[in-house]
Design a protein around this motif. Structure first.
Motif, PDB file in Angstrom:
ATOM      1  N   GLU A   1       0.825  -1.222   0.000  1.00 15.34           N
ATOM      2  CA  GLU A   1       0.000   0.000   0.000  1.00 15.34           C
ATOM      3  C   GLU A   1       0.855   1.266   0.000  1.00 15.34           C
ATOM      4  OE1 GLU A   1      -2.886  -0.380   3.095  1.00 15.34           O
ATOM      5  OE2 GLU A   1      -3.972  -1.933   2.010  1.00 15.34           O
TER       6      GLU A   1
ATOM      7  N   PHE B   1       1.835   2.139  -3.507  1.00 18.09           N
ATOM      8  CA  PHE B   1       0.727   2.816  -4.188  1.00 18.09           C
ATOM      9  C   PHE B   1       0.585   4.259  -3.704  1.00 18.09           C
ATOM     10  CE2 PHE B   1      -3.836   3.873  -4.565  1.00 18.09           C
ATOM     11  CZ  PHE B   1      -3.914   3.850  -5.943  1.00 18.09           C
TER      12      PHE B   1
ATOM     13  N   VAL C   1       0.812   7.554  -5.978  1.00 18.40           N
ATOM     14  CA  VAL C   1      -0.297   8.519  -6.025  1.00 18.40           C
ATOM     15  C   VAL C   1       0.209   9.939  -5.749  1.00 18.40           C
ATOM     16  CG1 VAL C   1      -2.277   9.284  -4.646  1.00 18.40           C
ATOM     17  CG2 VAL C   1      -2.225   6.971  -5.540  1.00 18.40           C
TER      18      VAL C   1
ATOM     19  N   LEU D   1       2.037   9.169 -18.173  1.00 21.21           N
ATOM     20  CA  LEU D   1       1.125   8.130 -18.655  1.00 21.21           C
ATOM     21  C   LEU D   1       1.460   6.778 -18.021  1.00 21.21           C
ATOM     22  CD1 LEU D   1       0.870   9.029 -22.467  1.00 21.21           C
ATOM     23  CD2 LEU D   1      -0.932   9.263 -20.762  1.00 21.21           C
TER      24      LEU D   1
ATOM     25  N   ILE E   1      -1.086   4.673 -15.862  1.00 25.24           N
ATOM     26  CA  ILE E   1      -1.424   3.259 -16.114  1.00 25.24           C
ATOM     27  C   ILE E   1      -1.211   2.441 -14.833  1.00 25.24           C
ATOM     28  CG2 ILE E   1      -0.652   1.181 -17.333  1.00 25.24           C
ATOM     29  CD1 ILE E   1      -0.104   2.862 -19.774  1.00 25.24           C
TER      30      ILE E   1
ATOM     31  N   ILE F   1      -1.504   3.353 -11.767  1.00 28.75           N
ATOM     32  CA  ILE F   1      -2.635   3.578 -10.843  1.00 28.75           C
ATOM     33  C   ILE F   1      -3.860   2.807 -11.322  1.00 28.75           C
ATOM     34  CG2 ILE F   1      -4.261   5.355 -10.003  1.00 28.75           C
ATOM     35  CD1 ILE F   1      -1.847   7.272  -9.899  1.00 28.75           C
ATOM     36  N   HIS F   2      -4.134   2.868 -12.626  1.00 33.23           N
ATOM     37  CA  HIS F   2      -5.301   2.154 -13.151  1.00 33.23           C
ATOM     38  C   HIS F   2      -5.144   0.630 -13.002  1.00 33.23           C
ATOM     39  CE1 HIS F   2      -6.391   6.004 -15.032  1.00 33.23           C
ATOM     40  NE2 HIS F   2      -7.616   5.506 -15.020  1.00 33.23           N
ATOM     41  N   LEU F   3      -3.927   0.154 -13.219  1.00 37.67           N
ATOM     42  CA  LEU F   3      -3.713  -1.295 -13.085  1.00 37.67           C
ATOM     43  C   LEU F   3      -3.967  -1.738 -11.651  1.00 37.67           C
ATOM     44  CD1 LEU F   3      -0.537  -1.888 -15.284  1.00 37.67           C
ATOM     45  CD2 LEU F   3      -2.844  -2.725 -15.727  1.00 37.67           C
TER      46      LEU F   3
ATOM     47  N   THR G   1      -8.095  -0.752 -10.870  1.00 35.20           N
ATOM     48  CA  THR G   1      -9.106  -1.460 -11.650  1.00 35.20           C
ATOM     49  C   THR G   1      -8.779  -2.933 -11.862  1.00 35.20           C
ATOM     50  OG1 THR G   1      -9.395   0.625 -12.789  1.00 35.20           O
ATOM     51  CG2 THR G   1     -10.541  -1.253 -13.728  1.00 35.20           C
ATOM     52  N   PHE G   2      -7.510  -3.221 -12.180  1.00 33.28           N
ATOM     53  CA  PHE G   2      -7.156  -4.619 -12.445  1.00 33.28           C
ATOM     54  C   PHE G   2      -6.597  -5.339 -11.222  1.00 33.28           C
ATOM     55  CE2 PHE G   2      -6.770  -3.228 -17.012  1.00 33.28           C
ATOM     56  CZ  PHE G   2      -7.860  -3.971 -17.445  1.00 33.28           C
TER      57      PHE G   2
END
Lengths: 449, 278
Positions: free
Chosen positions: B181, B184, B188, B227, B231, B233-235, B238-239
């Motif tokens: 965490e 991340f 962020v 970018l 990506i 953060i999105h990975l 979301t994934f």
């Protein structure tokens, strides 16, 4: 088939593919000399390897940022973004809506990784616990028998805001591109400019706007004062007076802005007044020449039948038999002039302001030595939309990623004969780190702080 | 370089080198007690590092903002500030310096080989936007470096935990789930400051160069690195990319930032971001 395609077009997997493709195109743009950015390098390269350049030209790789492939990827990216937002909106709406259905039993509630039970001080009422939680920023629904609390309820809206800002940036970008006029103009001290298109430099050719007009301006260049400390340009003051008599100071980082146009200082040169005098003492010809000679560049001009090559020394000295400059400061500016007649050099001499040189019975006098500046002129609309996009993106990303949601469910009940606050909690993004926060939150809530 | 700047600069490099050696010793020889003492050494190096910046400030009259030497000097300082700050907040995180201090040491060594000449501030840098743009650039670099360090520690700790005899040096660190965490969280934080940096840079570019975006190599590469972290953060969100995959991503993604700061100008000499020649 169509449904399947739409599903893929609106997927995050597709977003990532598109971003990777854009990244590849950008990297290509870094390695392959780009026509627009590196005109001279590109032309040289084209001269040396015409076949390779022609091949890359065919695929738009020498103009990669505006190539059909890149534009297609961008178009697909925004299509994907629009579809994602369209699909996410109902989810966002439901997430920000607080209903009684969200009040569940903290012991059996699913999706809440944090669970705990805290004894409440006997003198403390359930309402006091409620008040303590509210004080910590939670919006509560329900009663002490069963409640649901949420902090940063509207955070999912920031997701929409951040991604919508991309469309603002796109809109602003498109408006600026289609309304953009770009040109370069060289103006010397004392020269005026009324916005005539014909006065802009022919190379590079001015870019005309698809929509809108060229800059409507009127000003006189009053003075140009470069500032150099040792070998670093530390500033330049270009004083302009507009038609209304107002004075504007242009410098590096401070362009002259008017009529949605910016006059950005780009380049400095010297514009000496040279006069050619024949053997009888009569002035044959004279003019101010905008010479591009600063930083060791060489330039030429013609007077009468003679061709003059000019080298400029801002801080001149003659040392060890060579003409040189002590520094880049304009402390002792001198031109070294080589005179040619019919392709043959016939004389060479340094000339300072108000000095002269003699050759073939003629004299060349330098009577004045003002500066000239090259302005990059850019007129475009839509900047405010673009900047609004930047602002929204910044607000959106801060809001979404720093003020993320925390949800709690709980009730005040008897557990083994002790009045307790039974709670469950969850946080977006974090599980372990959120535990610390929940522990602190509930420990202070049960003592009414 | 100014006289005192040279002394402080070399002193900071020597101290950071000793600290890096100390951290490596504590992990290789499984001696976690050394970490706190070595952290004090990093703090000592930081003081010398700060001294070098102050000495340069007095010699030039401005903070070091431009050129590879000054990038290394100032960027390294921000990374050490971040490292000491998180170590001060939580003792468990002091060991993150095992990733950041060697990075800063390499940066300072590289900077020393570049042109550290004392120059007046270029006219193009005399604007308030410099402070916003460059300050946020360094903060994001610092945050991404901490994400890399957390990722490195995560990978080492995970390997150690899965072995028959776990290395006690890793016991000092937070649990794997917390490290995951933290990676991340640093990404962020870096992403937010990166966004501000790019927006501020575009507004400044409009005044300085007449165009808010010119596909300059440094601009382009900063967009690429933005970018990449977007990506990431999105990975994660979301994934559900977590733990090992996220750690590797955080380690690998830092290379894009290093290329942006130091690499682009090595291969492309046409960047508008080379301010000394403006």
């Amino acid at each position: 088939m169509l449904k399947k395609m739409l599903k893929y077009l609106s997927s995050l997997r597709f977003t990532i593919v598109l971003i990777c493709l854009l990244g590849v195109m950008f990297i290509v743009g870094l390695w392959v000399p780009q026509q627009r950015l590196l005109k001279t390098v590109y032309l040289e390269w084209q001269k040396n390897t015409p076949n390779l350049v022609a091949f890359l030209d065919t695929f738009g790789l020498t103009n990669v940022y505006a190539s059909p492939v890149t534009i297609t990827i961008w178009a697909l990216f925004f299509l994907n973004l629009a579809l994602v937002l369209w699909q996410r909106w109902p989810v966002v709406k439901s997430r920000i809506t607080v209903t009684d259905a969200k009040i569940v039993d903290p012991v059996t509630a699913s999706g809440y990784p944090f669970r705990a039970c805290y004894p409440i001080l006997p003198e403390l009422s359930g309402d006091a616990v409620f008040a303590a939680l509210t004080k910590k920023g939670f919006t509560l629904r329900g009663t002490t028998e069963g409640f649901y609390g949420i902090k940063n309820r509207l955070a999912p809206l920031a997701f929409m805001l951040f991604h919508l800002s991309f469309f603002l940036v796109l809109l602003g970008g498109l408006v600026t591109v289609y309304t953009e006029f770009i040109g370069f103009i060289d103006l010397a001290q004392g020269e005026s400019f009324q916005g005539e298109l014909g006065r802009y430099n022919t190379l590079p050719i001015p870019k005309m706007p698809a929509v809108g007009s060229i800059p409507k301006v009127s000003f006189v260049v009053q003075s140009i004062e470069p500032k150099v400390t040792r070998n670093t340009v530390t500033g330049i003051d270009v004083k302009l007076t507009d038609a209304s008599g107002s004075t504007h100071l242009v410098g590096i980082n401070t362009p002259y802005n008017t009529d949605n146009s910016s006059f950005v200082f780009k380049h400095l040169g010297v514009a000496p007044l040279f006069v050619l005098i024949d053997p009888s003492g009569k002035e044959v010809q004279g003019a101010y020449f905008k010479l591009d000679v600063v930083k060791g560049r060489q330039d030429t001009f013609r007077l009468g039948d003679f061709l003059f090559t000019a080298n400029f020394f801002p801080d001149y000295e003659f040392k060890d038999g060579a003409h040189t400059s002590k520094s880049m400061e304009f402390a002792n500016p001198v031109f070294l002039i080589t005179v040619e007649l019919n392709g043959k050099a016939i004389a060479e001499a340094p000339i300072a302001r108000n000095g002269s040189m003699a050759f073939n019975g003629f004299h060349l006098e330098m009577r004045d030595m003002p500066f000239w500046v090259r302005f990059y002129v850019d007129k475009q609309r839509g900047l405010s939309i673009l900047y609004a996009g930047f602002a929204l993106a910044t607000i959106g990303v801060i809001w979404r990623l720093l003020f993320y949601r925390r949800e709690i469910v709980g009730s005040v009940r008897e557990v083994d004969g002790v009045r307790c606050l039974v709670v469950a909690g969850r946080s977006e993004y974090y599980k372990s780190l959120a535990e610390d926060e929940f522990v602190r939150l509930f420990e202070t809530a049960v003592i009414g702080k | 370089m100014a006289y005192w700047e040279t002394i402080f600069y070399i002193a900071s490099m020597v101290i950071y080198a000793l600290a890096a050696g100390g951290f490596i010793y504590s992990f290789v020889f499984k001696n976690p007690r050394v970490v706190s003492k070595v952290t004090l050494l990093v703090a000592g190096g930081f003081l010398a590092h700060t001294g070098a910046i102050i000495a340069r400030f007095f010699a030039t009259g401005h903070l070091p903002w431009s050129g590879h030497y000054e990038y290394a000097l100032m960027g390294g300082w921000f990374i050490v500030v971040g490292t000491l700050f998180v170590g001060w907040q939580s003792k468990q995180l002091q060991g993150l310096a095992v990733g950041t201090v060697p990075l800063v040491l390499i940066m300072l060594g590289y900077g020393y080989m570049q042109n550290p000449a004392l120059t007046p501030m270029a006219a193009s840098l005399k604007t308030v936007w410099l402070y916003i743009h460059v300050y946020f650039a360094w903060i994001s670099f610092g945050a991404y470096s901490l994400a890399m360090a957390s990722g490195t520690v995560f990978l080492l700790k995970q390997k150690s935990d899965s072995s028959a005899t776990p290395n006690p040096a890793f016991e000092r660190f937070p649990s794997l789930s917390r490290l995951d965490e933290l990676i991340f969280r640093y990404v962020v934080f870096g992403f937010i400051t990166d966004t501000i940096m790019i927006s501020a840079g575009a507004i400044w570019a409009k005044d300085l160069w007449g165009s808010y975006w010119a596909w300059d190599p440094v601009e382009t590469w900063s967009l690429i690195s933005w970018l990449i972290y977007g990506i990431t953060i999105h990975l994660r969100v979301t994934f559900g990319w977590r733990e090992k995959r996220l750690a590797w991503l955080a380690v690998a993604a830092l290379s894009s930032v290093i290329i942006c700061f130091f690499g682009v100008n090595l291969v492309v000499n046409t960047s508008l971001h080379v301010f000394q020649v403006r």
